[in-house]
Write a protein that holds these residues in place. Structure first.
Motif, PDB file in Angstrom:
ATOM      1  N   SER A 256      10.075   4.297  -3.989  1.00  0.00           N
ATOM      2  CA  SER A 256       9.789   5.548  -4.688  1.00  0.00           C
ATOM      3  C   SER A 256      10.731   6.659  -4.238  1.00  0.00           C
ATOM      4  O   SER A 256      11.107   6.735  -3.063  1.00  0.00           O
ATOM      5  CB  SER A 256       8.351   5.987  -4.394  1.00  0.00           C
TER       6      SER A 256
ATOM      7  N   ARG B 137       7.938  11.880  -2.501  1.00  0.00           N
ATOM      8  CA  ARG B 137       7.113  12.917  -3.117  1.00  0.00           C
ATOM      9  C   ARG B 137       7.599  14.304  -2.723  1.00  0.00           C
ATOM     10  O   ARG B 137       7.617  15.231  -3.554  1.00  0.00           O
ATOM     11  CB  ARG B 137       5.660  12.732  -2.676  1.00  0.00           C
TER      12      ARG B 137
ATOM     13  N   TYR C  56       5.363   3.797  -9.433  1.00  0.00           N
ATOM     14  CA  TYR C  56       5.005   4.847  -8.478  1.00  0.00           C
ATOM     15  C   TYR C  56       4.479   6.115  -9.144  1.00  0.00           C
ATOM     16  O   TYR C  56       4.187   7.094  -8.463  1.00  0.00           O
ATOM     17  CB  TYR C  56       6.224   5.207  -7.618  1.00  0.00           C
TER      18      TYR C  56
ATOM     19  N   ASN D  72       0.801  -1.226   0.000  1.00  0.00           N
ATOM     20  CA  ASN D  72       0.000   0.000   0.000  1.00  0.00           C
ATOM     21  C   ASN D  72       0.834   1.276   0.000  1.00  0.00           C
ATOM     22  O   ASN D  72       0.300   2.359   0.234  1.00  0.00           O
ATOM     23  CB  ASN D  72      -0.916   0.005   1.227  1.00  0.00           C
TER      24      ASN D  72
ATOM     25  N   ASP E 100       2.894   4.553  -1.227  1.00  0.00           N
ATOM     26  CA  ASP E 100       2.915   5.506  -2.330  1.00  0.00           C
ATOM     27  C   ASP E 100       4.048   6.494  -2.085  1.00  0.00           C
ATOM     28  O   ASP E 100       4.693   6.455  -1.037  1.00  0.00           O
ATOM     29  CB  ASP E 100       1.562   6.210  -2.495  1.00  0.00           C
TER      30      ASP E 100
END
Length: 540
Positions: free
Chosen positions: A519, A522, A538, A88, A90
């Motif tokens: 990833s 962000r 991603y 799960n 991100d």
């Protein structure tokens, strides 16, 4: 020079140091350090080295790395590691950002030191070269963590400004790895051997540590010839690197009484009254003082330990899953607390840990959301009986040890088609003998064992020997074995439904097209679009 355990002083110290260029015509402050006066002090320079050691690794990193694997279960909350394992994650996940930020923070310390150390007066040239080599080792280690998590990463070898950092693109992993190998080799030539360090300096990086980490770096690239070369060098040329050997007592490896023993090649230092870690406050049995259990071994780890006769539990028809802890690899009892395990209490007395439902103790399994264990097991390796009431421990964390060198050597020789009785006896047999095996079925070279089964045996030996030491996840990734070990339901002990079935916990998901790399955070992409494209799966 203070022992590198003394690094706690640097945190408050660094708050007041201003590492920026100053106008030489300005009056210099007398109540704080600036870039102009900081590097006039050899003591200050050593504090920077201590800070770099502090940023290299930690107990928390080791436990968080272990939680990425199939060995343990974090059951009290939806931690970042649990989110990753359940498929799960991100790009906004906190662990993706914190790992990135910590590594680049450490790299900045290294670069500032290397950029300025030659300005410092009154340091003997030999000491200065040794400290530079230590910093170069730490820098290589930090880049090694980065590429293993993220693949391609921003790469630079001197200090850069904040604005410059927001324009860098990612450098391909192969280029960074070439630099890492170059730096470990260089450090190996400049660092002292283990035998040339004593007292407070015995925790410093050595030639042996650089050689062992070089072998690990090649291991993670599956470069078997180079793994064999460097591990052979460390095994056969101890006149150069210092004397390393298997410590006689496996369980004793992970105790305060035996820190800096013959097997330790590099560890991360702690000191009970100054710098501690406290994982066991939420991991030890409640009956010995833990407040709850948030981190427990899985049944899959327990099942991986072989029997005393050398067979797996699936190979021996006499194995009884209702009496599963007898006649097992002695390392199981040294690593995992199961129902009926003996554990020393802080007062020195021994207690029997009762976990099976109906036992009526604080340690009894209730369910996955209770304060006691969610899996029916507790951790034992690194349990520190000398820790205080809140489990603040001064026990060192081993970063690499001689048994790992032997296991790397065995795996490389096998993959090169060079495994034979001589290699086996020097590596696997020696490790099993130290663990306490005596049966010929476990100790003798299994000549004629099919290739796939021998590979499985060697890989499982790593799991049994190195469990709860933060290495299992990286092994799974380099083997490209994510679907085998990191997908599907994970289990606890056979304590469910009146002790008739195994506890069912999370259903984990591993996406082969995504999950071998993390990833780019962000938060970093928001500041620097040159970090795109992101790693597969991603988005951007």
């Amino acid at each position: 020079m203070k022992h590198r355990k003394m690094i706690w002083v640097i945190t408050s110290f660094f708050v007041v140091i201003t590492l920026t260029n100053c106008n030489k015509m300005d009056l210099q402050p007398t109540d704080q350090y600036t870039d102009e006066n900081f590097w006039l002090s050899a003591a200050n320079a050593d504090l920077m080295v201590n800070m770099a050691y502090n940023q290299m690794y930690s107990a928390d990193k080791m436990w968080d790395d272990e939680a990425l694997s199939d060995n343990v279960f974090e059951g009290r909350s939806n931690t970042a590691q649990r989110v990753i394992r359940n498929g799960n994650a991100d790009p906004s996940l906190g662990r993706f950002a914190s790992e990135w930020e910590a590594a680049y923070g450490g790299l900045k310390t290294c670069h500032i030191y290397l950029d300025n150390i030659d300005r410092v007066p009154n340091i003997p040239a030999s000491v200065k070269e040794q400290r530079k080599a230590e910093i170069r080792f730490i820098r290589a280690f930090l880049y090694f963590r980065l590429v293993n998590f993220y693949g391609n990463v921003p790469f630079f070898t001197e200090d850069i400004s904040l604005s410059e950092s927001r324009t860098l693109a990612r450098t391909d992993k192969a280029t960074v790895m070439a630099f890492i190998h170059q730096e470990f080799d260089a450090a190996m030539q400049l660092l002292p051997s283990k035998g040339n360090l004593s007292g407070a300096d015995k925790a410093r990086v050595t030639k042996g540590a650089a050689c062992a980490m070089q072998a690990r770096a090649y291991l993670y690239e599956n470069n078997w010839q180079m793994v064999a070369t460097y591990t052979d060098s460390l095994i056969n040329h101890q006149d150069k690197f210092g004397s390393y050997s298997l410590f006689p007592n496996y369980a004793g490896l992970f105790t305060v009484a035996n820190e800096y023993n013959s097997e330790v090649i590099l560890d991360y230092g702690y000191l009970i009254d100054k710098k501690t870690w406290s994982k066991y406050y939420d991991a030890a049995p409640l009956s010995v003082g833990a407040r709850l259990n948030a981190y427990a071994p899985l049944q899959e780890l327990v099942d991986s330990y072989i029997l005393l006769n050398g067979k797996t539990i699936d190979e021996d028809p006499s194995y009884n899953e209702n009496n599963s802890y007898v006649n097992r690899d002695p390392r199981l009892a040294a690593t995992v607390i199961y129902d009926g395990s003996q554990l020393q209490k802080p007062d020195g007395s021994m207690t029997t840990i009762r976990i099976r439902p109906g036992s009526g103790t604080p340690d009894t399994y209730v369910n996955a959301s209770s304060n006691s264990t969610a899996t029916g097991y507790y951790m034992k390796k690194y349990y520190d009986v000398q820790a205080n009431a809140t489990f603040q421990s001064g026990l060192n964390i081993i970063m690499i040890r001689y048994a790992d060198v032997l296991l790397m050597n065995a795996e490389a020789k096998f993959e090169l088609g060079m495994m034979d009785a001589s290699v086996w006896n020097q590596t696997i047999r020696a490790i099993r003998s130290r663990a306490g095996f005596t049966d010929a079925g476990a100790l003798d070279y299994p000549a004629g064992l099919p290739t796939a089964q021998m590979r499985r045996l060697i890989r499982n030996e790593r799991r049994s020997e190195l469990a709860l030491e933060g290495l299992r996840y990286f092994d799974i990734v380099r083997w490209k074995a994510g679907p085998e070990f990191l997908s599907g339901t994970v289990h606890g002990a056979k304590f469910a439904n009146n002790n008739t079935s195994y506890i069912v916990l999370d259903t984990r998901k591993f996406d082969e097209g995504r999950d071998y790399l993390w990833s780019v955070p962000r938060s970093e992409i928001d500041l620097n679009n040159n970090l795109l494209p992101n790693n597969s799966g991603y988005g951007n």
